[in-house]
Write an enzyme that holds these catalytic residues in place. Sequence first.
Site, PDB file in Angstrom:
ATOM      1  N   GLY A  88      15.681  24.318 -17.010  1.00 23.05           N
ATOM      2  CA  GLY A  88      15.305  24.848 -15.706  1.00 23.05           C
ATOM      3  C   GLY A  88      16.223  25.999 -15.319  1.00 23.05           C
ATOM      4  O   GLY A  88      17.150  26.380 -16.037  1.00 23.05           O
ATOM      5  N   TRP A  89      15.961  26.568 -14.165  1.00 27.20           N
ATOM      6  CA  TRP A  89      16.723  27.725 -13.707  1.00 27.20           C
ATOM      7  C   TRP A  89      18.218  27.437 -13.662  1.00 27.20           C
ATOM      8  O   TRP A  89      19.033  28.238 -14.122  1.00 27.20           O
ATOM      9  CB  TRP A  89      16.222  28.143 -12.332  1.00 27.20           C
ATOM     10  N   ASP A 118      10.638  18.309 -23.385  1.00 26.17           N
ATOM     11  CA  ASP A 118      10.223  19.653 -23.004  1.00 26.17           C
ATOM     12  C   ASP A 118      11.463  20.524 -22.847  1.00 26.17           C
ATOM     13  O   ASP A 118      12.476  20.093 -22.285  1.00 26.17           O
ATOM     14  CB  ASP A 118       9.453  19.623 -21.680  1.00 26.17           C
ATOM     15  N   ASP A 146      12.896  23.884 -21.155  1.00 24.10           N
ATOM     16  CA  ASP A 146      12.678  24.920 -20.139  1.00 24.10           C
ATOM     17  C   ASP A 146      13.900  25.835 -20.149  1.00 24.10           C
ATOM     18  O   ASP A 146      14.776  25.748 -19.299  1.00 24.10           O
ATOM     19  CB  ASP A 146      12.473  24.273 -18.770  1.00 24.10           C
ATOM     20  N   GLU A 194      15.480  29.222 -19.602  1.00 20.32           N
ATOM     21  CA  GLU A 194      15.248  30.447 -18.831  1.00 20.32           C
ATOM     22  C   GLU A 194      16.476  31.359 -18.892  1.00 20.32           C
ATOM     23  O   GLU A 194      17.352  31.239 -18.057  1.00 20.32           O
ATOM     24  CB  GLU A 194      14.898  30.073 -17.390  1.00 20.32           C
ATOM     25  N   THR A 230       3.384  31.302 -15.013  1.00 24.42           N
ATOM     26  CA  THR A 230       2.626  32.404 -14.415  1.00 24.42           C
ATOM     27  C   THR A 230       2.624  32.311 -12.892  1.00 24.42           C
ATOM     28  O   THR A 230       1.576  32.236 -12.243  1.00 24.42           O
ATOM     29  CB  THR A 230       1.194  32.410 -14.978  1.00 24.42           C
ATOM     30  N   TYR A 231       3.808  32.303 -12.333  1.00 20.05           N
ATOM     31  CA  TYR A 231       4.035  32.310 -10.890  1.00 20.05           C
ATOM     32  C   TYR A 231       5.434  32.882 -10.654  1.00 20.05           C
ATOM     33  O   TYR A 231       6.160  33.174 -11.622  1.00 20.05           O
ATOM     34  CB  TYR A 231       3.909  30.900 -10.286  1.00 20.05           C
TER      35      TYR A 231
END
Length: 541
Positions: free
Chosen positions: A273-274, A311, A313, A315, A382-383
Amino acid sequence: MKRSLRRALWAGAVVAVTVAAVPVTTAFGAGTVTTTFTKAQDWGTGHETRVTVTNGSSAAISTWRIEFDLPSGTTISSAWDADITSSGNHYVAVKKSWAGGIAPGASFSWGYNGTGAYKAPLNCTINGAACGGGTTPPTTTPPTTTPPTTTPPTTPPPTTPPPTTPPPDTGGKKVVGYFAEWGVYGRNYHVKNIQTSGSAAKLTHILYAFGNTTGGRCSIGDSYADYEKAYTAADSVDGVADTWDQPLRGSFNQLRKLKLLNPHLKVIWSFGGWTWSGGFTQAAQNPAAFAESCYNLVEDPRWADVFDGIDVDWEYPNACGLTCDSSGPNAFKNVISALRSRFGSSALVTAAITADGSNGGKIDATDYAGAIGNLNWLMPMTYDYFGAFAAQGPTAPHSPLTSYTGIPQQGFNSDAAIQKLKSKGVPANKLLLGIGFYGRGWTGVTQATPGGSATGAAPGTYEAGIEDYKVLKNTCPATGTIAGTAYAKCGSNWWSYDTPSTINGKMTYAKNQGLGGAFFWELSGDTTNGELIGAIKGGLG
């Protein structure tokens, strides 16, 4: 480009429809057996029904057989905790082999997902006796079985995986939603809310966000929320309170209970995540060691049955997010390869990735296509293309499906990302389209249409510039659409967000492109009756 929003839904009502209270035959004990069909959810194109068999007799029931007809336009597409056969619109449900007898005064529940709007069953019989209302029972004699010498539990033990039937009406497409672990605090949002809102019946997969990557290893994100928090009966998925000495509590145990109620549902543990992507840089230096740490954590014996895979993520690999990474274009591919090798072919290995479709942008920085062979699917986010992180504007929808005249940055739209990934060799059916269950907004805006200037971020409940769809639909209803998404101006505030209508359009795009389905961030932004997830599910049908 991407400012990852990692945020947390309440519950809807259940409508019960009692079909019949029926007398049992002598073989099954004196008294009555009540069969209740409960409409758990109805989203128009489909529904979920829960069926409860209650033994009101004075003797245990060793077996049961329910026969009923469904009205025209309604069919059963999947079921759990009962074996179903059908001939036309006539259905027969019988006890699972693992399900024991029903003691006097006890109940057993099973359920099904159906196509079309909910309609009460007709001509119901149980164990050969009429369900009531003057219906003539069939002339066939229900099968008899020898009662077991012991009574097994009425739900499969945790070591026995339930059947994996996908929910209906998505044409095999995936509906994947994030659950944020920190939602159990200020938002008071828990795993139970996934069930009571009806979202569990519409999801195919839940992404549990997030595990940490500090030191290049997978580690727990929040031990209290994950597996220590004790749940009361009122807040628990199955209405059973945690005890002080049980081996697993928290959201992990609640997810276990959710899966027992929804046998089609898979849960994937998402890492990074971020905030927690920094550790991937070190992980890329020794992918095998990283994969080993992740496997040991995900497959910890305390919760190994909860998770169906992992998963990533990250970034962003070989690019900048909260921090910058310079591991090179092969780093992501190498990490994914190591995870697949360690977790094996049967586990789910997925990844959320950049949706920057600009020339020389973040998609171009990493060999995502080289990793796709070891991934079940990719989720381009896609946001968050535009928002009040650019405080002065210009105002723009944060999740445009396509480009439009005046878009602030070319390549910052869903279609650009999808086309770029496909052109690089990523199969369309391994791409999911991302949807935000929230809006991004500015204040100090005078222009109603996109492209106006602003003075800063619009006020938000939890964070300036961000607000849930369930709030915005009432406080700032959409007044226009552009590039496949909605926008609204209320006073000096300007917001963009997706609505059920724009989501329907995006799902049409996903089907036309041959995509594997859709995913969203995150469950808490939806309404109590699941408008947005219903639009995803219905749109993919």
